[in-house]
Design an enzyme around this catalytic site. Structure first.
Site, PDB file in Angstrom:
ATOM      1  N   TYR A 141     -33.488  41.434 -33.160  1.00 36.46           N
ATOM      2  CA  TYR A 141     -32.336  41.025 -33.033  1.00 36.46           C
ATOM      3  C   TYR A 141     -32.021  40.195 -31.433  1.00 36.46           C
ATOM      4  CZ  TYR A 141     -26.859  40.822 -32.083  1.00 36.46           C
ATOM      5  OH  TYR A 141     -25.835  40.270 -31.857  1.00 36.46           O
ATOM      6  N   ASN A 170     -19.941  45.002 -25.359  1.00 35.02           N
ATOM      7  CA  ASN A 170     -19.518  45.942 -26.676  1.00 35.02           C
ATOM      8  C   ASN A 170     -18.063  45.530 -27.351  1.00 35.02           C
ATOM      9  OD1 ASN A 170     -21.840  47.508 -25.603  1.00 35.02           O
ATOM     10  ND2 ASN A 170     -21.203  49.101 -27.185  1.00 35.02           N
TER      11      ASN A 170
HETATM   12  N1  LIG Z   1     -20.121  42.749 -32.964  1.00 38.08           N
HETATM   13  C1  LIG Z   1     -20.460  42.843 -31.876  1.00 38.08           C
HETATM   14  O1  LIG Z   1     -20.350  43.795 -31.174  1.00 38.08           O
HETATM   15  C2  LIG Z   1     -21.422  41.621 -31.254  1.00 38.08           C
HETATM   16  C3  LIG Z   1     -21.855  42.071 -29.749  1.00 38.08           C
HETATM   17  C4  LIG Z   1     -22.524  40.839 -29.588  1.00 38.08           C
HETATM   18  C5  LIG Z   1     -22.896  39.820 -29.961  1.00 38.08           C
HETATM   19  N2  LIG Z   1     -22.403  39.669 -31.516  1.00 38.08           N
HETATM   20  C6  LIG Z   1     -22.639  38.315 -31.929  1.00 38.08           C
HETATM   21  O2  LIG Z   1     -21.189  38.028 -32.651  1.00 38.08           O
HETATM   22  C7  LIG Z   1     -21.685  37.235 -33.735  1.00 38.08           C
HETATM   23  C8  LIG Z   1     -20.598  37.534 -34.812  1.00 38.08           C
HETATM   24  O3  LIG Z   1     -20.634  38.908 -35.040  1.00 38.08           O
HETATM   25  P1  LIG Z   1     -19.625  39.958 -35.941  1.00 38.08           P
HETATM   26  O4  LIG Z   1     -19.806  41.204 -35.443  1.00 38.08           O
HETATM   27  O5  LIG Z   1     -18.567  39.144 -36.379  1.00 38.08           O
HETATM   28  O6  LIG Z   1     -20.580  39.752 -37.345  1.00 38.08           O
HETATM   29  P2  LIG Z   1     -20.203  39.646 -38.681  1.00 38.08           P
HETATM   30  O7  LIG Z   1     -21.378  40.137 -39.621  1.00 38.08           O
HETATM   31  O8  LIG Z   1     -18.658  40.166 -39.026  1.00 38.08           O
HETATM   32  O9  LIG Z   1     -20.144  38.127 -38.925  1.00 38.08           O
HETATM   33  C9  LIG Z   1     -21.149  37.152 -39.121  1.00 38.08           C
HETATM   34  C10 LIG Z   1     -20.672  36.238 -40.064  1.00 38.08           C
HETATM   35  O10 LIG Z   1     -21.632  35.406 -40.225  1.00 38.08           O
HETATM   36  C11 LIG Z   1     -22.138  35.008 -41.641  1.00 38.08           C
HETATM   37  N3  LIG Z   1     -23.067  34.675 -41.724  1.00 38.08           N
HETATM   38  C12 LIG Z   1     -24.441  35.295 -41.522  1.00 38.08           C
HETATM   39  N4  LIG Z   1     -25.300  34.544 -41.876  1.00 38.08           N
HETATM   40  C13 LIG Z   1     -25.129  33.478 -42.550  1.00 38.08           C
HETATM   41  C14 LIG Z   1     -25.518  32.142 -42.595  1.00 38.08           C
HETATM   42  N5  LIG Z   1     -27.153  31.924 -42.729  1.00 38.08           N
HETATM   43  N6  LIG Z   1     -24.882  31.171 -43.215  1.00 38.08           N
HETATM   44  C15 LIG Z   1     -23.506  31.326 -43.230  1.00 38.08           C
HETATM   45  N7  LIG Z   1     -22.795  32.277 -42.617  1.00 38.08           N
HETATM   46  C16 LIG Z   1     -23.615  33.236 -42.166  1.00 38.08           C
HETATM   47  C17 LIG Z   1     -21.580  36.464 -42.378  1.00 38.08           C
HETATM   48  O11 LIG Z   1     -21.156  36.100 -43.669  1.00 38.08           O
HETATM   49  C18 LIG Z   1     -20.468  36.760 -41.432  1.00 38.08           C
HETATM   50  O12 LIG Z   1     -19.152  36.345 -41.799  1.00 38.08           O
HETATM   51  C19 LIG Z   1     -23.008  37.335 -34.198  1.00 38.08           C
HETATM   52  O13 LIG Z   1     -23.548  36.081 -33.859  1.00 38.08           O
HETATM   53  C20 LIG Z   1     -23.444  38.514 -33.393  1.00 38.08           C
HETATM   54  O14 LIG Z   1     -25.009  38.293 -32.984  1.00 38.08           O
HETATM   55  C21 LIG Z   1     -21.751  40.516 -32.045  1.00 38.08           C
END
Ligand SMILES: NC(=O)c1ccc[n+]([C@@H]2O[C@H](COP(=O)([O-])OP(=O)(O)OC[C@H]3O[C@@H](n4cnc5c(N)ncnc54)[C@H](O)[C@@H]3O)[C@@H](O)[C@H]2O)c1
Length: 330
Positions: A141, A170
């Site tokens: 990841y 986080n």
């Molecule tokens: N949640 C955390 O703590 C955290 C921490 C650091 C970074 N991030 C980054 O933040 C971003 C959002 O995270 P989140 O927690 O909201 O995750 P999430 O899974 O809730 O949101 C991701 C969204 O992207 C969509 N998606 C995934 N692959 C796709 C594709 N191929 N085409 C179109 N849509 C697609 C999913 O349906 C979802 O709505 C991510 O890139 C993640 O790496 C999250």
């Protein structure tokens, strides 16, 4: 501005969509709903249901909606799953991001804000961690996020694509209104897990190691509230649009952390009953402290987090989970 928010139906994306709308911006969301929820999009925000792996659909969305900038949240996000299914993660996160970059330069060459993560740093001795710390991700990841950062930088160099990369620590909490929040298919975040435990959906909370060199022996993490993080995106995209930045990378965190025990104590206080806890051995690859040096985003973008009180942060998460014990499912 008009924004295309890719992955905008997910946890962080949906909160950002809300803050963008509150700041007066127009929003269209592109999402394949693999882990996102159409119900998370309130206020009649338009949803284009499409997959980043389908280049023609992505290009068509850019041509049809003519955004002034793109914010890219779409990714698979589970560290453990990424180690078991690497191909899925490289394809979705790296190839998907490459398609988006290519579609942007093939159409409107508008600025991009990208969701990166503290996982790009891997285990580091730096406390707090500055943006120029060594990057040695320890999971597939984290590797996919670092590869995407590098692709974005190459597109900037080759095509002049303006970008801002935000590396989140986080992420936690939920909209204070309690109507949208975290609803991931498999929960892995501490506060979310604790809320599920309080709802009786899990038996107990595991504490992985209480012999770390920290004040109470448990790991310390930097918890940034999802609404503050959403505001960071508004600041980032507005700065790009105003030409104040064109190739910037920022940590997003509070700049200080809370321990696992502090978080669980806060959940106990908010919920009103102590959760069962079990001490387990340390997990491989869990550093004692992961705290952002957030000086740069504070100084350059004026980032000013509102949610700094741990109980208040937990209260927003609890309000969401209590009202939606099965997420967006009825
Ligand atoms: N949640 C955390 O703590 C955290 C921490 C650091 C970074 N991030 C980054 O933040 C971003 C959002 O995270 P989140 O927690 O909201 O995750 P999430 O899974 O809730 O949101 C991701 C969204 O992207 C969509 N998606 C995934 N692959 C796709 C594709 N191929 N085409 C179109 N849509 C697609 C999913 O349906 C979802 O709505 C991510 O890139 C993640 O790496 C999250």
């Amino acid at each position: 501005m008009k924004l295309l928010v890719v992955g905008g139906a997910g946890y962080i994306g949906s909160h950002t969509v809300r803050q963008l709308r509150a700041a007066g911006h127009g929003v269209v969301v592109l999402d394949n709903l693999s882990s996102g929820h159409a119900e998370a999009l309130t206020n009649g925000v338009e949803l284009v249901r499409a997959d980043l792996l389908d280049y023609p659909s992505v290009k068509a969305a850019l041509e049809a909606h003519k955004p002034d900038a793109v914010i890219h949240f779409a990714a698979l996000i589970e560290v453990g799953e990424s180690m078991r299914a690497p191909a899925r993660y490289y394809r979705n996160n790296v190839v998907g991001s490459l398609n988006l970059l290519q579609a942007i330069v093939d159409t409107r060459k508008v600025p991009l804000v990208f969701s990166s993560t503290a996982a790009v740093y891997g285990t580091t001795d730096a406390v707090p961690i500055p943006e120029d710390a060594a990057m040695q991700p320890e999971s597939v990841y984290g590797e996919t996020k670092l590869m995407t950062e590098r692709m974005i930088h190459a597109f900037h160099t080759a095509h002049g694509l303006p970008y801002t990369i935000l590396r989140y620590f986080n992420v936690c909490g939920a909209a204070p209104a309690g109507d949208i929040g975290e609803a991931h298919p498999s929960q892995s975040h501490l506060i979310e897990l604790a809320c599920m435990t309080a709802l009786g959906q899990r038996e107990k909370m595991m504490i992985f190691g209480e012999d770390y060199d920290t004040p109470d022996g448990t790991c310390i993490r930097d918890y940034v509230h999802v609404q503050d993080l959403a505001d960071a995106h508004v600041l980032a995209v507005e700065a790009l649009n105003a030409g104040k930045t064109d190739a910037a990378t920022y940590n997003v965190g509070l700049g200080h952390g809370f321990s696992v025990k502090q978080v669980l104590d806060a959940v106990d206080a908010v919920v009103g009953t102590p959760l069962d806890r079990e001490i387990a051995p340390r997990r491989a690859g869990d550093p004692p402290r992961l705290v952002a040096d957030a000086t740069k985003i504070v100084q350059e973008l004026g980032f000013a987090p509102q949610f700094t009180d741990l109980q208040e942060i937990v209260q927003t998460a609890w309000n969401w989970h209590k009202g939606h014990p099965h997420g967006f499912e009825k």
